[in-house]
Scaffold this motif. Structure first.
Motif, PDB file in Angstrom:
ATOM      1  N   PRO A 104       0.801  -1.236   0.000  1.00 19.53           N
ATOM      2  CA  PRO A 104       0.000   0.000   0.000  1.00 19.53           C
ATOM      3  C   PRO A 104       0.830   1.281   0.000  1.00 19.53           C
ATOM      4  O   PRO A 104       0.471   2.264  -0.657  1.00 19.53           O
ATOM      5  N   GLN A 105       1.958   1.284   0.697  1.00 19.91           N
ATOM      6  CA  GLN A 105       2.779   2.489   0.773  1.00 19.91           C
ATOM      7  C   GLN A 105       3.360   2.851  -0.589  1.00 19.91           C
ATOM      8  O   GLN A 105       3.496   4.019  -0.933  1.00 19.91           O
ATOM      9  N   VAL A 106       3.681   1.825  -1.383  1.00 15.27           N
ATOM     10  CA  VAL A 106       4.291   2.044  -2.688  1.00 15.27           C
ATOM     11  C   VAL A 106       3.307   2.694  -3.663  1.00 15.27           C
ATOM     12  O   VAL A 106       3.710   3.432  -4.570  1.00 15.27           O
ATOM     13  N   LEU A 107       2.024   2.449  -3.465  1.00 15.22           N
ATOM     14  CA  LEU A 107       1.011   3.012  -4.362  1.00 15.22           C
ATOM     15  C   LEU A 107       1.003   4.537  -4.338  1.00 15.22           C
ATOM     16  O   LEU A 107       0.512   5.174  -5.265  1.00 15.22           O
ATOM     17  N   GLU A 108       1.566   5.122  -3.293  1.00 19.48           N
ATOM     18  CA  GLU A 108       1.580   6.581  -3.170  1.00 19.48           C
ATOM     19  C   GLU A 108       2.654   7.238  -4.032  1.00 19.48           C
ATOM     20  O   GLU A 108       2.667   8.458  -4.184  1.00 19.48           O
ATOM     21  N   TYR A 109       3.562   6.454  -4.620  1.00 16.86           N
ATOM     22  CA  TYR A 109       4.723   7.019  -5.298  1.00 16.86           C
ATOM     23  C   TYR A 109       4.459   7.447  -6.735  1.00 16.86           C
ATOM     24  O   TYR A 109       5.312   8.083  -7.363  1.00 16.86           O
ATOM     25  N   GLY A 110       3.323   7.070  -7.304  1.00 15.34           N
ATOM     26  CA  GLY A 110       3.097   7.359  -8.717  1.00 15.34           C
ATOM     27  C   GLY A 110       4.006   6.521  -9.579  1.00 15.34           C
ATOM     28  O   GLY A 110       4.124   5.315  -9.387  1.00 15.34           O
ATOM     29  N   ASN A 111       4.711   7.169 -10.524  1.00 14.69           N
ATOM     30  CA  ASN A 111       5.613   6.449 -11.433  1.00 14.69           C
ATOM     31  C   ASN A 111       7.086   6.695 -11.130  1.00 14.69           C
ATOM     32  O   ASN A 111       7.954   6.311 -11.923  1.00 14.69           O
ATOM     33  N   GLU A 112       7.389   7.350 -10.012  1.00 16.56           N
ATOM     34  CA  GLU A 112       8.772   7.668  -9.683  1.00 16.56           C
ATOM     35  C   GLU A 112       9.184   6.981  -8.389  1.00 16.56           C
ATOM     36  O   GLU A 112       8.398   6.895  -7.444  1.00 16.56           O
ATOM     37  N   PRO A 113      10.427   6.490  -8.315  1.00 11.85           N
ATOM     38  CA  PRO A 113      10.892   5.880  -7.069  1.00 11.85           C
ATOM     39  C   PRO A 113      11.080   6.927  -5.978  1.00 11.85           C
ATOM     40  O   PRO A 113      11.293   8.112  -6.263  1.00 11.85           O
ATOM     41  N   LYS A 114      11.009   6.497  -4.756  1.00  9.36           N
ATOM     42  CA  LYS A 114      11.262   7.377  -3.621  1.00  9.36           C
ATOM     43  C   LYS A 114      12.690   7.152  -3.123  1.00  9.36           C
ATOM     44  O   LYS A 114      13.087   6.018  -2.845  1.00  9.36           O
ATOM     45  N   ILE A 115      13.459   8.215  -3.044  1.00 12.02           N
ATOM     46  CA  ILE A 115      14.829   8.111  -2.525  1.00 12.02           C
ATOM     47  C   ILE A 115      14.750   8.047  -1.006  1.00 12.02           C
ATOM     48  O   ILE A 115      14.349   9.002  -0.348  1.00 12.02           O
ATOM     49  N   LEU A 116      15.124   6.902  -0.454  1.00  9.86           N
ATOM     50  CA  LEU A 116      15.061   6.717   0.993  1.00  9.86           C
ATOM     51  C   LEU A 116      16.295   7.277   1.690  1.00  9.86           C
ATOM     52  O   LEU A 116      16.196   7.818   2.792  1.00  9.86           O
ATOM     53  N   LYS A 117      17.470   7.133   1.038  1.00  5.29           N
ATOM     54  CA  LYS A 117      18.700   7.624   1.662  1.00  5.29           C
ATOM     55  C   LYS A 117      19.812   7.722   0.626  1.00  5.29           C
ATOM     56  O   LYS A 117      19.857   6.942  -0.322  1.00  5.29           O
ATOM     57  N   ARG A 118      20.696   8.695   0.834  1.00  5.35           N
ATOM     58  CA  ARG A 118      21.902   8.846   0.013  1.00  5.35           C
ATOM     59  C   ARG A 118      23.097   8.434   0.867  1.00  5.35           C
ATOM     60  O   ARG A 118      23.236   8.902   2.003  1.00  5.35           O
ATOM     61  N   PHE A 119      23.969   7.603   0.320  1.00  6.83           N
ATOM     62  CA  PHE A 119      25.120   7.109   1.067  1.00  6.83           C
ATOM     63  C   PHE A 119      26.425   7.657   0.477  1.00  6.83           C
ATOM     64  O   PHE A 119      26.574   7.762  -0.744  1.00  6.83           O
ATOM     65  N   ASN A 120      27.357   7.991   1.376  1.00  4.97           N
ATOM     66  CA  ASN A 120      28.703   8.453   0.980  1.00  4.97           C
ATOM     67  C   ASN A 120      28.636   9.583  -0.055  1.00  4.97           C
ATOM     68  O   ASN A 120      29.375   9.577  -1.042  1.00  4.97           O
TER      69      ASN A 120
END
Length: 439
Positions: A104-120
């Motif tokens: 269900p949470q993924v349905l909120e993203y539309g057609n674009e991925p959600k950036i959860l975190k940037r590393f280094n």
């Protein structure tokens, strides 16, 4: 004498392939038929949600057709035995096209991925010009991909010297990391029945599919595996596993075969090839364990790449990027400064019971006597070609050397740098000239 030996060898290889195909085809009939979630899928009140899910995921399933066939079979009208058999077979095929349900949470993203975190992010190289992988390898004489069309085919490659060593260092690094986390190493076959591959969510039919099919009749359809996930899932096909033994956490190092092609400039070279080596993670677990297992797989991938010093993004993927089997999927994209882009180097997916239903993988609760379908989770610990791209583009130096990440040095006999190799003269085909003597 030499020709005779070649003929015998070819005949033996053909016989072996057919023997494997026959035995695995026989094994197919020992497996249970796919068991779809008909209680949900055949309920007319669920049709709007199912249609919306198919649309979000850009799937090819047709739930209206599925329910229409079911109504014909249930109507009680006079159907001949052949008509009923045909409709049952068609229903199974159409049910198999319906994708998994989406988190269900993924349905909120539309057609674009959600950036959860940037590393280094401080390691993002933009301070000078960086060569693309192909260019730096040519300058260092570490691999060959050109002029192979008449030999090994398009999108194939040779890795040489330290680049070949780096490949094995990455494999050993990933395997050691997974072993510390309780994964069991398994060697898997590259040849699989088409049904196993389709049960895992990849089509073997149509002209544009990614699967290499071997010669043989349809009942013995054998294919080259696109990822060891399929063989690992097939290992459990038709089995009932005691709940107290789960989860099973497995890993495999295998060659992966893909018939895919791409004309995109940023995907040239070894970014998208027809065969490559990959270290895969796979888990079979109870229904209430897969969400947690997916987070564990994600954290393992993050740890492996973080220790190498790469700058990368952790993405929660939208419905249109989930394919048919995934309920939820995380991708990892590493910064590739030579290309000036982020490129996918890993992913992990919670397939819930999508694969287990199609392969008949069940869990037995000895206390209640109830059997349920297992859940499966998969993830990429290391896909070699793209990891090589990320490492060489990020850690190249201006003197045409590449710094080996500290975490990999013990797997390369302590080498700190990959250095330029002596360039061998290029060989070219020439016509043989015969000078006739004149008198």
């Amino acid at each position: 004498m030499f020709v005779a030996k070649c003929v015998v060898t070819a005949t033996m290889r053909h016989s072996i392939v057919r023997l494997i195909a026959r035995r695995m085809s026989q094994q197919r009939f020992n497996l249970q038929q796919p068991c779809f979630d008909t209680e949900y899928l055949l309920n007319p009140s669920n049709r709007p949600n199912i249609e919306a899910n198919i649309q979000h995921r850009k799937g090819i399933g047709d739930i209206r057709l599925v329910q229409s066939i079911h109504e014909q079979l249930s109507a009680g009208t006079a159907l001949t035995e052949s008509e009923r058999t045909r409709l049952k077979a068609q229903l199974e095929v159409e049910l198999g096209k319906i994708p998994n349900r989406t988190h269900p949470q993924v349905l909120e993203y539309g057609n674009e991925p959600k950036i959860l975190k940037r590393f280094n992010e401080h390691h993002k190289r933009t301070d000078r010009k960086y060569f693309q992988f192909n260019d730096i390898c040519k300058k260092m004489n570490l691999y060959r991909m050109e002029n192979l069309g008449n030999f090994t085919g398009h999108r194939s490659y040779y890795l040489t010297d330290e680049l070949a060593e780096l490949e094995h260092a990455l494999i050993n690094y990933a395997v050691e990391g997974l072993r510390r986390r309780g994964f069991q190493l398994i060697t898997v076959p590259d040849l699989l029945p088409g049904r196993i591959i389709e049960s895992c969510g990849m089509s073997v039919h149509g002209e544009r599919n990614q699967v290499y099919k071997l010669n043989g009749d349809e009942s013995e359809s054998m294919c080259l595996s696109g990822t060891s996930e399929m063989a690992l899932a097939g290992y459990f096909a038709g089995r009932v596993i005691p709940a107290e033994k789960l989860p099973f956490k497995l890993m495999a190092v295998s060659r992966c075969y893909r018939a895919e092609t791409s004309a995109l400039q940023e995907e040239k070279g070894i970014y998208r090839v027809h065969q490559f080596t990959k270290v895969e993670m796979f888990a079979v677990c109870q229904q209430d364990q897969s969400a947690t297992m997916l987070e564990e797989f994600r954290d393992i991938e993050v740890s492996l790449f973080d220790q190498l010093g790469l700058h990368f993004l952790l993405l929660d993927m939208p419905p249109c990027e989930l394919g048919a089997p995934a309920h939820r999927k995380y991708d990892i994209e590493a910064w590739m400064p030579g290309r000036g882009m982020y490129g996918e180097i890993s992913s992990c997916s919670d397939c819930t019971d999508y694969q287990a239903r199609r392969l008949g993988i069940r869990v037995a609760n000895n206390h209640t006597g109830v059997e349920t379908f297992a859940h499966t989770v998969n993830g990429t610990a290391c896909a070699i070609p793209r990891m090589l791209i990320a490492l060489l583009e990020n850690f190249q130096n201006e003197d045409y050397t590449v710094t080996v990440p500290v975490a990999l040095r013990k797997f390369m006999n302590g080498k700190e740098f990959i250095r330029r190799r002596k360039v061998l003269p290029e060989l070219k085909l020439t016509k043989r000239l015969i000078q006739e003597e004149t008198f």
